[in-house]
Structures are given as C-alpha cells and as structure tokens.
Design a protein around this motif. Structure first.
Motif, PDB file in Angstrom:
ATOM      1  N   GLY A 124     -24.190  -9.757  40.019  1.00  0.00           N
ATOM      2  CA  GLY A 124     -25.088  -9.953  38.897  1.00  0.00           C
ATOM      3  C   GLY A 124     -25.237 -11.424  38.593  1.00  0.00           C
ATOM      4  N   GLU A 125     -26.138 -11.723  37.694  1.00  0.00           N
ATOM      5  CA  GLU A 125     -26.398 -13.114  37.345  1.00  0.00           C
ATOM      6  C   GLU A 125     -25.425 -13.643  36.305  1.00  0.00           C
ATOM      7  N   ASP A 126     -24.849 -12.755  35.510  1.00  0.00           N
ATOM      8  CA  ASP A 126     -23.909 -13.168  34.464  1.00  0.00           C
ATOM      9  C   ASP A 126     -22.493 -13.136  35.039  1.00  0.00           C
ATOM     10  N   ASP A 127     -21.980 -14.301  35.440  1.00  0.00           N
ATOM     11  CA  ASP A 127     -20.659 -14.384  36.072  1.00  0.00           C
ATOM     12  C   ASP A 127     -19.549 -13.855  35.185  1.00  0.00           C
ATOM     13  N   ASP A 128     -19.631 -14.113  33.886  1.00  0.00           N
ATOM     14  CA  ASP A 128     -18.595 -13.634  32.972  1.00  0.00           C
ATOM     15  C   ASP A 128     -18.551 -12.109  32.941  1.00  0.00           C
ATOM     16  N   GLU A 129     -19.725 -11.485  32.922  1.00  0.00           N
ATOM     17  CA  GLU A 129     -19.789 -10.025  32.906  1.00  0.00           C
ATOM     18  C   GLU A 129     -19.260  -9.450  34.221  1.00  0.00           C
ATOM     19  N   VAL A 130     -19.623 -10.070  35.344  1.00  0.00           N
ATOM     20  CA  VAL A 130     -19.150  -9.611  36.653  1.00  0.00           C
ATOM     21  C   VAL A 130     -17.626  -9.713  36.724  1.00  0.00           C
ATOM     22  N   LYS A 131     -17.073 -10.842  36.280  1.00  0.00           N
ATOM     23  CA  LYS A 131     -15.605 -11.022  36.300  1.00  0.00           C
ATOM     24  C   LYS A 131     -14.912 -10.008  35.396  1.00  0.00           C
ATOM     25  N   GLU A 132     -15.522  -9.697  34.250  1.00  0.00           N
ATOM     26  CA  GLU A 132     -14.946  -8.703  33.346  1.00  0.00           C
ATOM     27  C   GLU A 132     -14.976  -7.308  33.991  1.00  0.00           C
TER      28      GLU A 132
END
Length: 199
Positions: A124-132
């Motif tokens: 995804g484009e949102d790295d923080d969301e992907v890491k979560e």
C-alpha cells in the motif's frame, strides 16, 4: 548403459530408453533440455507457469530442499518434487512445508523469519498502515502457532496446529500447486504407468 535415472533398475531404464530415446534425442537437439538434467531457470518457469507459484523466495527454498545443485535439476530431484506435490500424506506435506519455511533460518520459525515472510502479504501507499498490518499479522500468527509462548514456532507446534486445521498448512505462502493444477502434474508424475508391471 545410458542411465536416465539412478533410482530405476536396469529393466525399467531399458524400457524407458526404448520407448523414448528418439523423443529424447529430438528434444535435446531442439530445446534447452538435456537428456538428464533441467536448468534451474527452466524449473523457475515451470513454477511460475505450470504450478502457479509466484513467490521467488519460496521457489528458491523449495529447490534448495530437493537438490543441492545450484545449476541443474536432475531426475532424482524432479521425482522428489513430484512425490511430495502429489502426496496425500499430511505428515509428509507438513514436513516439507516446514523445511521450506525454515530453510534460511535456524530450523525454527522465529519472529524475524515470519516477519520477512509476511512482508509481501501487505502492500500500500501508507507505509505506517502497512507496517501496522504486518505487525498485527505476525502477532496473530504467533498467538495461533507458538503454543508454549517461547517466541519461536517449533516443528511440533506447527504440526499440532496444522493437524487440527489442515487449511493452515501453507500459512506463510504457497508451497504446493493449487488442487486445480494437480491434474496436469499427475499426468507428468504418472508417466511410469506406461511401463508394464514387473512380476
């Protein structure tokens, strides 16, 4: 004698050569196949096209588990692969999958190994969301599989969970072809039925 496969006895080898020697010569002359080995590059293509397994790291680990040769796939490795792909024995399949998953680690699944495997699960484009999402998935997997809560998933823990829920066999990525692809693989694997049985 030109030995095609060291696991076949002399009679089976002779039968095979009699039936297929002209075809082997034709393919050797017109394709990249040799009469005894397949290049690993060709095997990668089979995984991608025939088996529909697309994770290159899993393909590499599968190949490491069937042969130590870094360039070619010999007949023994080919038969080992088809044997496990066509097996209905859950224990054999669990053992193979666990070996594939732990090939590049210490023989057990720790958080680092699992984390690397699930990195490709989420994009995804949102790295923080992907890491979560990756962290949540890792936590979920360890809650499910790490029965003794020691931070690793042992073979015994993996077997216990998968024996109760066989759908979790390939929880870190596809190792076996889909059921819909097994018919084609069965045709390849059953070439031996063309030879009459020995009494």
């Amino acid at each position: 004698m030109n030995r095609i496969d060291t696991t076949m006895d002399d009679m089976s080898n002779t039968k095979f050569l009699t039936l297929y020697s002209s075809l082997i010569k034709q393919f050797t002359a017109s394709t990249e196949f040799t009469n005894t080995e397949m290049k690993k590059k060709q095997m990668y293509n089979l995984f991608l096209v025939l088996f529909r397994i697309y994770d290159m790291s899993i393909i590499e680990r599968i190949l490491l588990n069937i042969t130590a040769d870094v360039s070619f796939i010999g007949p023994e490795a080919w038969m080992k692969l088809f044997s496990v792909f066509l097996s209905r024995n859950l224990e054999e399949r669990m053992q193979f999958v666990y070996k594939v998953y732990t090939t590049s680690s210490s023989g057990t699944l720790n958080r680092e190994t699992v984390g690397m495997a699930i990195n490709s699960f989420f994009v995804g484009e949102d790295d923080d969301e992907v890491k979560e999402l990756q962290a949540d998935m890792c936590e979920f997997i360890f809650n499910k599989f790490d029965l003794d809560k020691d931070g690793t998933i042992s073979y015994e823990e993996y077997c216990e969970v998968v024996s109760n829920q066989p759908a979790l066999l390939e929880f870190l990525g596809q190792v076996f072809p889909d059921v819909s692809d097994l018919t084609i693989i069965a045709y390849c694997g059953n070439i031996g039925t063309l030879f009459p049985g020995e009494d």
